[in-house]
Motif scaffolding. Sequence first.
Motif, PDB file in Angstrom:
ATOM      1  N   ASN A 430      70.558  52.105   5.144  1.00 14.46           N
ATOM      2  CA  ASN A 430      70.050  52.636   6.407  1.00 14.46           C
ATOM      3  C   ASN A 430      69.773  51.525   7.413  1.00 14.46           C
ATOM      4  O   ASN A 430      70.028  51.673   8.610  1.00 14.46           O
ATOM      5  CB  ASN A 430      68.793  53.463   6.167  1.00 14.46           C
ATOM      6  CG  ASN A 430      69.109  54.878   5.761  1.00 14.46           C
ATOM      7  OD1 ASN A 430      69.167  55.784   6.578  1.00 14.46           O
ATOM      8  ND2 ASN A 430      69.333  55.079   4.460  1.00 14.46           N
ATOM      9  N   ALA A 431      69.254  50.402   6.935  1.00 13.78           N
ATOM     10  CA  ALA A 431      69.000  49.284   7.839  1.00 13.78           C
ATOM     11  C   ALA A 431      70.297  48.757   8.443  1.00 13.78           C
ATOM     12  O   ALA A 431      70.360  48.444   9.647  1.00 13.78           O
ATOM     13  CB  ALA A 431      68.271  48.166   7.081  1.00 13.78           C
ATOM     14  N   LEU A 432      71.341  48.685   7.636  1.00 13.63           N
ATOM     15  CA  LEU A 432      72.635  48.235   8.160  1.00 13.63           C
ATOM     16  C   LEU A 432      73.221  49.249   9.136  1.00 13.63           C
ATOM     17  O   LEU A 432      73.891  48.873  10.108  1.00 13.63           O
ATOM     18  CB  LEU A 432      73.598  47.981   7.006  1.00 13.63           C
ATOM     19  CG  LEU A 432      73.243  46.788   6.106  1.00 13.63           C
ATOM     20  CD1 LEU A 432      74.155  46.739   4.889  1.00 13.63           C
ATOM     21  CD2 LEU A 432      73.314  45.474   6.877  1.00 13.63           C
ATOM     22  N   ASP A 433      72.976  50.523   8.888  1.00  6.45           N
ATOM     23  CA  ASP A 433      73.412  51.551   9.836  1.00  6.45           C
ATOM     24  C   ASP A 433      72.727  51.343  11.185  1.00  6.45           C
ATOM     25  O   ASP A 433      73.350  51.465  12.248  1.00  6.45           O
ATOM     26  CB  ASP A 433      73.102  52.936   9.273  1.00  6.45           C
ATOM     27  CG  ASP A 433      73.718  54.054  10.096  1.00  6.45           C
ATOM     28  OD1 ASP A 433      74.716  53.797  10.797  1.00  6.45           O
ATOM     29  OD2 ASP A 433      73.215  55.187  10.036  1.00  6.45           O
ATOM     30  N   VAL A 434      71.431  51.033  11.151  1.00  2.00           N
ATOM     31  CA  VAL A 434      70.710  50.752  12.389  1.00  2.00           C
ATOM     32  C   VAL A 434      71.321  49.546  13.111  1.00  2.00           C
ATOM     33  O   VAL A 434      71.500  49.561  14.334  1.00  2.00           O
ATOM     34  CB  VAL A 434      69.211  50.516  12.099  1.00  2.00           C
ATOM     35  CG1 VAL A 434      68.489  49.983  13.341  1.00  2.00           C
ATOM     36  CG2 VAL A 434      68.550  51.807  11.623  1.00  2.00           C
ATOM     37  N   LEU A 435      71.658  48.504  12.370  1.00  2.00           N
ATOM     38  CA  LEU A 435      72.273  47.325  12.995  1.00  2.00           C
ATOM     39  C   LEU A 435      73.588  47.674  13.675  1.00  2.00           C
ATOM     40  O   LEU A 435      73.892  47.151  14.761  1.00  2.00           O
ATOM     41  CB  LEU A 435      72.501  46.235  11.954  1.00  2.00           C
ATOM     42  CG  LEU A 435      71.278  45.554  11.347  1.00  2.00           C
ATOM     43  CD1 LEU A 435      71.710  44.293  10.606  1.00  2.00           C
ATOM     44  CD2 LEU A 435      70.219  45.226  12.381  1.00  2.00           C
ATOM     45  N   ARG A 436      74.385  48.544  13.047  1.00  2.00           N
ATOM     46  CA  ARG A 436      75.644  48.946  13.673  1.00  2.00           C
ATOM     47  C   ARG A 436      75.401  49.654  14.997  1.00  2.00           C
ATOM     48  O   ARG A 436      76.125  49.441  15.977  1.00  2.00           O
ATOM     49  CB  ARG A 436      76.439  49.850  12.718  1.00  2.00           C
ATOM     50  CG  ARG A 436      77.170  49.095  11.620  1.00  2.00           C
ATOM     51  CD  ARG A 436      78.121  49.992  10.865  1.00  2.00           C
ATOM     52  NE  ARG A 436      77.415  50.981  10.059  1.00  2.00           N
ATOM     53  CZ  ARG A 436      76.995  50.775   8.816  1.00  2.00           C
ATOM     54  NH1 ARG A 436      77.215  49.608   8.237  1.00  2.00           N
ATOM     55  NH2 ARG A 436      76.372  51.724   8.154  1.00  2.00           N
ATOM     56  N   VAL A 437      74.380  50.489  15.026  1.00  2.17           N
ATOM     57  CA  VAL A 437      74.045  51.175  16.277  1.00  2.17           C
ATOM     58  C   VAL A 437      73.595  50.167  17.337  1.00  2.17           C
ATOM     59  O   VAL A 437      74.020  50.232  18.499  1.00  2.17           O
ATOM     60  CB  VAL A 437      72.947  52.232  16.039  1.00  2.17           C
ATOM     61  CG1 VAL A 437      72.490  52.835  17.363  1.00  2.17           C
ATOM     62  CG2 VAL A 437      73.459  53.328  15.113  1.00  2.17           C
ATOM     63  N   LEU A 438      72.746  49.241  16.942  1.00  7.59           N
ATOM     64  CA  LEU A 438      72.253  48.240  17.893  1.00  7.59           C
ATOM     65  C   LEU A 438      73.393  47.428  18.483  1.00  7.59           C
ATOM     66  O   LEU A 438      73.366  47.046  19.663  1.00  7.59           O
ATOM     67  CB  LEU A 438      71.249  47.313  17.204  1.00  7.59           C
ATOM     68  CG  LEU A 438      69.941  47.948  16.718  1.00  7.59           C
ATOM     69  CD1 LEU A 438      69.092  46.911  15.994  1.00  7.59           C
ATOM     70  CD2 LEU A 438      69.165  48.569  17.861  1.00  7.59           C
ATOM     71  N   ALA A 439      74.429  47.174  17.676  1.00  7.98           N
ATOM     72  CA  ALA A 439      75.532  46.326  18.127  1.00  7.98           C
ATOM     73  C   ALA A 439      76.587  47.090  18.919  1.00  7.98           C
ATOM     74  O   ALA A 439      77.218  46.524  19.814  1.00  7.98           O
ATOM     75  CB  ALA A 439      76.186  45.655  16.920  1.00  7.98           C
TER      76      ALA A 439
END
Length: 544
Positions: A430-439
């Motif tokens: 989930n944290a990596l999913d958030v990073l993808r959104v941020l990027a």
Amino acid sequence: MSTHEVTNQAPPLVDYDVYGADAALREGVARYAAPERLAEIDGELGELGRAAGSAEAQHWGELANTHEPVLRTHDRYGNRIDEVEFHPAWHSLMNRAVSAGLTGDAWTRPDGHLRRAAGFMVWSQAEYGHGCPVSMTHAAVPALRTDPALAEQWVPLLTSRSYDFGLRAPQGKRGVLAGMGMTEKQGGSDVRANTTRAEPLAADGEYTLTGHKWFCSAPMSDVFLVLAQAPGGLTCFVLPRVLPDGSRNTFRIQRLKDKLGNRSNASSEIEFDGSTWAQRLGPEGRGVATIIEMVAATRMDCVLGSTSLMRQALAQAAHHAAHRSAFGGPLVDKPLMRNVLADLALESEAATATALRLASAFDADTAPEREFRRLAVAVSKYWITKRCPVVAAEALECLGGNGYVEESGMPRLFRESPLNSVWEGSGNVNALDVLRVLAREPQVVEAFLAELRLAEGSDRHFDTALKELLTELADPAELETRARRVVERLALLLQASLLLRHAPAAVADAFCLSRLGGDRGSTFGTLPTGLALAAIVDRTRPAV
């Protein structure tokens, strides 16, 4: 031989209204429901809340977990049947959940996601394991709607309020359940590493599957969404247990998982042997994109399930403290116990406010709300499911030795508490999913930040924390290493923004000071002095 009378034991928390006793939940429903529908929704949730708090429903939960599901691979004659047998109490729980609309209301009624989210949180407090097939059935609908023909076949049955258990041809049933099979042993969350093969048949959209699924949710269900490698890449498929002619599809249940908790629910390993028939859902190679709406819905249910569990753990702890005396008076009046209960209450209220805000975003379904929930669901799924085990453990301790005894129900809550942080993607996923959104999705980030900014100027700790978050987001260095820290800040600021705007001042002030201001220790019960702790505790305590 009689040695003494039993005194100073808290009575069981039973025969009470789970919904009526939860001020944060009732206020949240009133906040987001259309005014002309509020009385109807309140009435339905009150009825469900009284059922969830009844002695009968609590006994169902105990029985369903004591008498766990049993796999029957063959009948008495040696024919392969691959059926899962459940105690009647499980069926009673499922029947009430389905008849209350927890599998279908989100897609069929006005304010449907709000009704369903509140109902799911209420009814789950009776028992948590049966929430898995309820969630899967609910979540299959948006994925199936990507194909009008398949949606016409399955969605009316999935959204039915009739619980019709048993493996029969779907066209002869009043309602059906759905499961999901994505995870394989070699890939786990990395579903693109899946090796299950899909071979096209002559008929358009029909395939046969060969492979092994390491975790298959709710294997007794009528239909499954699964991922497999088609010639064009990873693809989503609709796999029925029983074929239209009434014969059984090849669906080999190899074993049921022996799990830490969630014992009433069957989770399994399954085999497809090359004759397993399925229909393609969406284009070849677009499996993840097709099933993503189902994943978003089940992640949302992780938030709801953990919020429900935290609320029940808090209710049990507060109830015990109100009826148990020690050191000269009720535990609830002792300053240190009050600090612990208030701290737990802040966690529960924040999770409830977040869950209902997310439900309202699903109901609105405008472009800004879709963008908001795209990030907010992942952030909330990460954080709220992480908080659940520590809340459950602390609430158990409030009952002392009584809480460690199985009869109290607290050990079952505690064993259940880590599940949602693993299900539908672990914390790192989930944290990596958030990073993808941020990027990659700046409009989504802006929609989320706009929600936070609605509380700007309300609290100095909040304003400072928001500025610090913006500074951190602007620094791309080693962002993956810092991912959990960033997601935690996003979650806490979302919760604080909601509490500042909607909760009583005592709750919002204590939350911001302790969660954002840094004036708190590393365990529950370390809130600073000067806060209105009694008001926070009294607001959350069931009046039983």
